[in-house]
Design an enzyme around this catalytic site. Sequence first.
Site, mmCIF file in Angstrom:
data_model
loop_
_atom_site.group_PDB
_atom_site.id
_atom_site.type_symbol
_atom_site.label_atom_id
_atom_site.label_comp_id
_atom_site.label_asym_id
_atom_site.label_seq_id
_atom_site.Cartn_x
_atom_site.Cartn_y
_atom_site.Cartn_z
ATOM 1 N N ARG A 57 76.748 11.368 58.703
ATOM 2 C CA ARG A 57 77.012 11.600 57.163
ATOM 3 C C ARG A 57 76.704 12.950 57.066
ATOM 4 O O ARG A 57 76.103 13.635 58.003
ATOM 5 C CB ARG A 57 76.077 10.747 56.381
ATOM 6 N N GLY A 58 76.909 13.373 55.802
ATOM 7 C CA GLY A 58 76.473 14.906 55.615
ATOM 8 C C GLY A 58 77.896 15.696 55.972
ATOM 9 O O GLY A 58 78.590 15.557 57.004
ATOM 10 N N ARG B 38 85.781 9.450 53.633
ATOM 11 C CA ARG B 38 84.908 10.091 52.589
ATOM 12 C C ARG B 38 85.623 11.248 51.847
ATOM 13 O O ARG B 38 85.977 12.362 52.419
ATOM 14 C CB ARG B 38 83.788 10.856 53.256
ATOM 15 N N GLN C 262 68.562 8.979 51.536
ATOM 16 C CA GLN C 262 68.558 10.177 52.610
ATOM 17 C C GLN C 262 67.126 11.094 52.457
ATOM 18 O O GLN C 262 66.936 11.621 53.716
ATOM 19 C CB GLN C 262 69.865 10.999 52.611
ATOM 20 N N ASP D 43 78.813 19.290 49.017
ATOM 21 C CA ASP D 43 79.759 18.707 49.701
ATOM 22 C C ASP D 43 81.071 19.282 49.337
ATOM 23 O O ASP D 43 81.833 19.456 50.365
ATOM 24 C CB ASP D 43 79.828 17.049 49.433
ATOM 25 N N ASN E 193 77.718 17.740 44.556
ATOM 26 C CA ASN E 193 76.497 17.365 45.659
ATOM 27 C C ASN E 193 76.074 16.114 45.393
ATOM 28 O O ASN E 193 76.502 15.368 44.516
ATOM 29 C CB ASN E 193 75.516 18.590 45.672
ATOM 30 N N LYS E 194 75.207 15.657 46.226
ATOM 31 C CA LYS E 194 74.722 14.346 45.998
ATOM 32 C C LYS E 194 74.155 14.074 44.793
ATOM 33 O O LYS E 194 73.599 14.646 44.025
ATOM 34 C CB LYS E 194 73.490 14.054 46.850
HETATM 35 C C1 RUB Z 1 76.080 14.164 51.110
HETATM 36 C C2 RUB Z 1 74.632 15.137 51.356
HETATM 37 C C3 RUB Z 1 74.243 15.707 50.321
HETATM 38 C C4 RUB Z 1 74.078 17.145 50.894
HETATM 39 C C5 RUB Z 1 75.268 17.694 51.508
HETATM 40 O O1 RUB Z 1 76.473 13.660 52.236
HETATM 41 O O2 RUB Z 1 73.949 14.693 52.277
HETATM 42 O O3 RUB Z 1 75.047 15.766 49.243
HETATM 43 O O4 RUB Z 1 73.411 18.065 50.076
HETATM 44 O O5 RUB Z 1 74.773 18.569 52.474
HETATM 45 P P1 RUB Z 1 76.422 12.254 52.365
HETATM 46 P P2 RUB Z 1 75.653 19.439 53.292
HETATM 47 O O6 RUB Z 1 76.954 11.415 51.229
HETATM 48 O O7 RUB Z 1 77.358 12.074 53.670
HETATM 49 O O8 RUB Z 1 74.985 11.774 52.883
HETATM 50 O O9 RUB Z 1 75.998 20.601 52.163
HETATM 51 O O10 RUB Z 1 75.407 19.938 54.655
HETATM 52 O O11 RUB Z 1 77.305 18.696 53.163
#
Ligand code: RUB
Length: 352
Positions: A65-66, A102, A202, A243, A253-254
């Site tokens: 993820r990320g 995603r 996370q 994101d 973002n998250k």
């Molecule tokens: C989302 C996540 C956060 C990060 C994004 O990804 O981890 O929103 O801030 O990090 P996921 P980046 O839903 O896959 O966990 O800026 O490195 O994408």
Amino acid sequence: MKIPEVESILELNELMDTFDLIKPVYYKDDRIMLLDQRQLPFKEEYLMIESPEEVATAISSMQIRGGGAIPIAAAYAFLLAKRQGLSSEKMEDLGNLLIGTRPTASSLRRIVDSLQPLANDGVESMEKAVVQFISGKLQNEIDIAEVGAKLVNDGDSILTHCHAGALAGCGYGNKTLGIFKLAQKQGKKIHVYSTETRPYMQGARITTWELMKFDIPTTLITDSMAGYFLSQGEIQFTLVGADRIAGNGDVVNKIGTYPIALACKDNNVPFYVGAFREGVDLNVTGGEEIPIEMRDPSDITNFGYLRLATPDVDALYPTFDITPNRLVSGFITPWGVISFPFESNLLEVFDE
Ligand code: RUB
């Protein structure tokens, strides 16, 4: 620091081994080795992936993820597909499958769009493109650390939300950990508040694990405590990933980022966002145009395997929220800090 140019997987792996990385994914002997992030922090287990389609499953299930790490996994899926001799039609199906996993992060679509046209070329050109993409990310992560560390003062407590560290990128430090590591190496005493990041945790599971691996002092708080600590003057600086960033500087973002940005504004704490090229989408003019992924709400009703919520209650899990540009102090990028007015300044740095 400028890294040497690499053209093959072998050279890339050798280059990566010269750094102290936590690799989320790598390619070896025509297999994709992927650290199962769902098992962290209790188990460090690499999954061995032998079919390109399995990468899509691993992305959907958030084993990887990320926004920085998923396009790397997707790039390796294309290389594996090419090595296995998949037809260009099958490669197109693979691209669509990957993009569908995603919808919010722009980086996934970008890498698919750039590798898809190579479907009919030889294996070498696919390998070169994949390797250049990943080594370019490594260079970006090194550069953003140098830019960001300059903003950190000795004695700062920094708030971060979710996880935008090594495992959300190529393993060096992505948009946050690299900055923290370098600031500490420069002799600055820092401390990081990590939110647990409901509902998927996370922050509690991965951010704290990474920070502790690098001996960076960290304190875990719940998302809802961020406002309290900001109001108490405990935090000097907030840094998150993104994101997707719209052309006007709105940040997706998250989930939970927006209320943190509001509390930062109310308490005069700078709210910075790390940004790489693949996360900036100049085709969308505002955050409201960015699709917000909805995930299975069992993460809300359950805590791991434990059911917490009233049986049969309705629940919702939007994975991201939109932070309006007016709450953003600046974007930390490998090319410097971008400040207001975002629309023209983002265009100047990221227009291709
Ligand atoms: C989302 C996540 C956060 C990060 C994004 O990804 O981890 O929103 O801030 O990090 P996921 P980046 O839903 O896959 O966990 O800026 O490195 O994408």
